[in-house]
Motif scaffolding. Structure first.
Motif: not given
Length: 515
Positions: A314-321
């Motif tokens: 859905a256009g999201r991303s997963l970063d380190a935090d």
């Protein structure tokens, strides 16, 4: 005042400023949840007798006490409360030091008892954690947990100050924006309300609520942050204490900085236990052959996500935090979350697919436990915490505390450490460094703590029982945040106390997943 892990959005890709607030270590997730039950059971056909109390809160005008009546009617929102639930609005002073001044509306929700009038004890007021969780939304969402108590109690919840329908704190870019855009936005939009939304003010609302519900004493079930609210109530109104359950208790002896360190150590310990189980029991374990290897793999994964966040749908991303926060959500579920966590980490490590982890523990939780409700407000959580905590550290202390938190946990320390910035530029002073909870003269209060709780570490329950002076500690050898109702021994002990007033023998231990 807080009791859990960092506030954060479920949507990866926050701005840097938002991440500072999103990483604050609080007891936010403090809610032991349940699957949504869409339709409430039918009501008793027996004519209902309403209770009446004769001990109104002292010092309030009669217009708010004997002159006020709760006008219950069918709820129009949330949609899950349109069948079987009643809603009402309670008038309360904005400032209890000026009880004749401005009033506020406190939103209430109720599900009537099903048992006969002769056996009904009164109302059981529920707080599901936070701070920042709506009880009006939470009661239908979490009903499965408390349904067995309905034969003896009306189940009642409410929106605490700053939340939902009760003077909501809105700290977005405009006065109508429900997001969080920092302390300056809070001061600009709801600034006049901020000094009056702390826990001690909400505790005073509880006593007015008790009286208007018709109870001489407050019967209360608080989870996670809700234990802070219940304990403060007991301190302010010891002679009005009925049957109080404080489950997954916060530590009243620690200030906000100390809570951050204790909590990040607890979540690291929970992850280490998951990693040991994964190595021993799960084929192709994504975290390797034990806790040390798991820490190295998670560090490499975090470095990878810092450089390039993983797609999360859905256009999201997963970063380190958000990696750290999402893993913690699964750990809150106890052993029920371990297998899904291993699968989600495998998808991320092997296929760069952040969707399973980003989707979160809310979607894989059992009927007995889930993480923070979807309505949880970062703005309210920050505002209530900073109203409660008097800590306003300078930059030198901020740097020192941030380094201390990072050093306490190789997997979660970096993400958790930005929580030190939560209140440093808050526009108003907070109330106290630590909770004031001594409740001498109150009836016994049942305090429940899980030895493997990653969000409100077990020592906090011991300290709470001791600090209350009338606390009776029930220990559960369980993984996860919260032990009621999934641990049978805890459920039976708590329900017996709420039905009869009998506390367990001091030192009682309920066996569980850690036994």
């Amino acid at each position: 005042m807080s009791d859990a892990h960092p506030i954060r959005s479920r949507r990866p890709g926050l701005s840097v400023g938002a991440r500072i607030i999103a990483g604050v270590v609080l007891a936010a997730v403090g809610a032991a949840g349940a699957r949504l039950q869409r339709d409430a059971p039918g009501r008793s056909a027996e004519p209902r007798t309403e209770f009446t109390a004769n001990n109104p809160p002292a010092g309030l005008p009669t217009a708010l006490t004997t002159g006020q009546h709760l006008h219950w009617s069918r709820c129009t929102s949330p949609p899950t409360a349109r069948t079987g639930y009643d809603c009402a609005t309670m008038k309360a002073p904005l400032d209890y030091r000026k009880p004749d001044g401005r009033t506020i509306d406190v939103a209430l929700i109720r599900l009537k008892a099903t048992g006969p009038n002769a056996r009904r004890i009164g109302s059981l007021v529920l707080n599901f954690g936070g701070p920042g969780v709506s009880g009006v939304i939470g009661l239908p969402e979490f009903l499965n947990q408390y349904e067995p108590l309905r034969d003896r109690y009306d189940l009642v919840s409410f929106d605490p100050r700053g939340v939902g329908g009760t003077i909501p704190v809105r700290c977005g870019k405009s006065a109508d924006d429900t997001g969080y855009d920092g302390a300056d936005a809070c001061a600009k939009h709801p600034g006049a309300l901020l000094p009056y939304i702390g826990t001690s003010h909400t505790a005073r609302d509880l006593d007015l609520m008790r009286y208007l519900l018709g109870d001489e004493r407050l019967h209360y079930f608080g989870v996670s942050y809700g234990t802070a609210l219940g304990a403060v109530y007991a301190h302010l109104y010891p002679t009005h204490v009925g049957r109080l359950v404080l489950e997954a208790s916060v530590d009243p002896t620690e200030d906000l900085d100390e809570k951050q360190v204790s909590q990040v150590k607890a979540v690291q310990a929970a992850f280490d236990r998951f990693a040991a189980h994964c190595a021993a029991r799960i084929r192709h374990c994504p975290t390797g052959d034990g806790p040390e290897e798991a820490a190295r793999r998670m560090a490499r994964l975090a470095d990878r996500l810092k450089k390039k966040p993983a797609p999360a749908g859905a256009g999201r991303s997963l970063d380190a935090d958000h990696l750290a926060y999402a893993v913690d959500d699964y750990l809150d579920l106890g052993t029920n979350g371990w297998s899904p966590l291993a699968k989600a980490l495998t998808a991320l490590i092997d296929h760069n697919d952040g969707r399973p982890l980003s989707k979160g523990a809310n979607d894989i939780g059992s009927a007995d436990r889930a993480t923070t409700p979807r309505d949880h407000s970062r703005a309210a959580q920050t505002a209530i915490t900073c109203a409660d905590s008097s800590l306003r550290p300078g930059f030198e202390r901020l740097d020192r505390d941030q380094a201390r938190i990072e050093a306490a946990s190789p997997v979660f320390g970096a993400a958790w450490s930005i929580g030190v910035y939560q209140c440093y530029d808050w526009p108003f002073d907070g109330e106290r460094a630590t909770l004031q909870v001594n409740a001498d003269g109150a009836a016994p209060i049942l305090v429940v703590g899980g030895t493997g709780d990653p969000t409100t570490p077990y020592p906090g329950a011991r300290h709470m029982a001791r600090a209350l002076g009338v606390g009776v500690l029930l220990t559960a050898e369980e993984e996860g945040h919260g032990t009621y109702p999934q641990n049978r021994c805890v459920r039976e002990t708590v329900d017996r106390y709420l039905r009869t007033g009998r506390t367990p023998t001091p030192g009682t231990v309920c066996r569980g997943s850690m036994s």
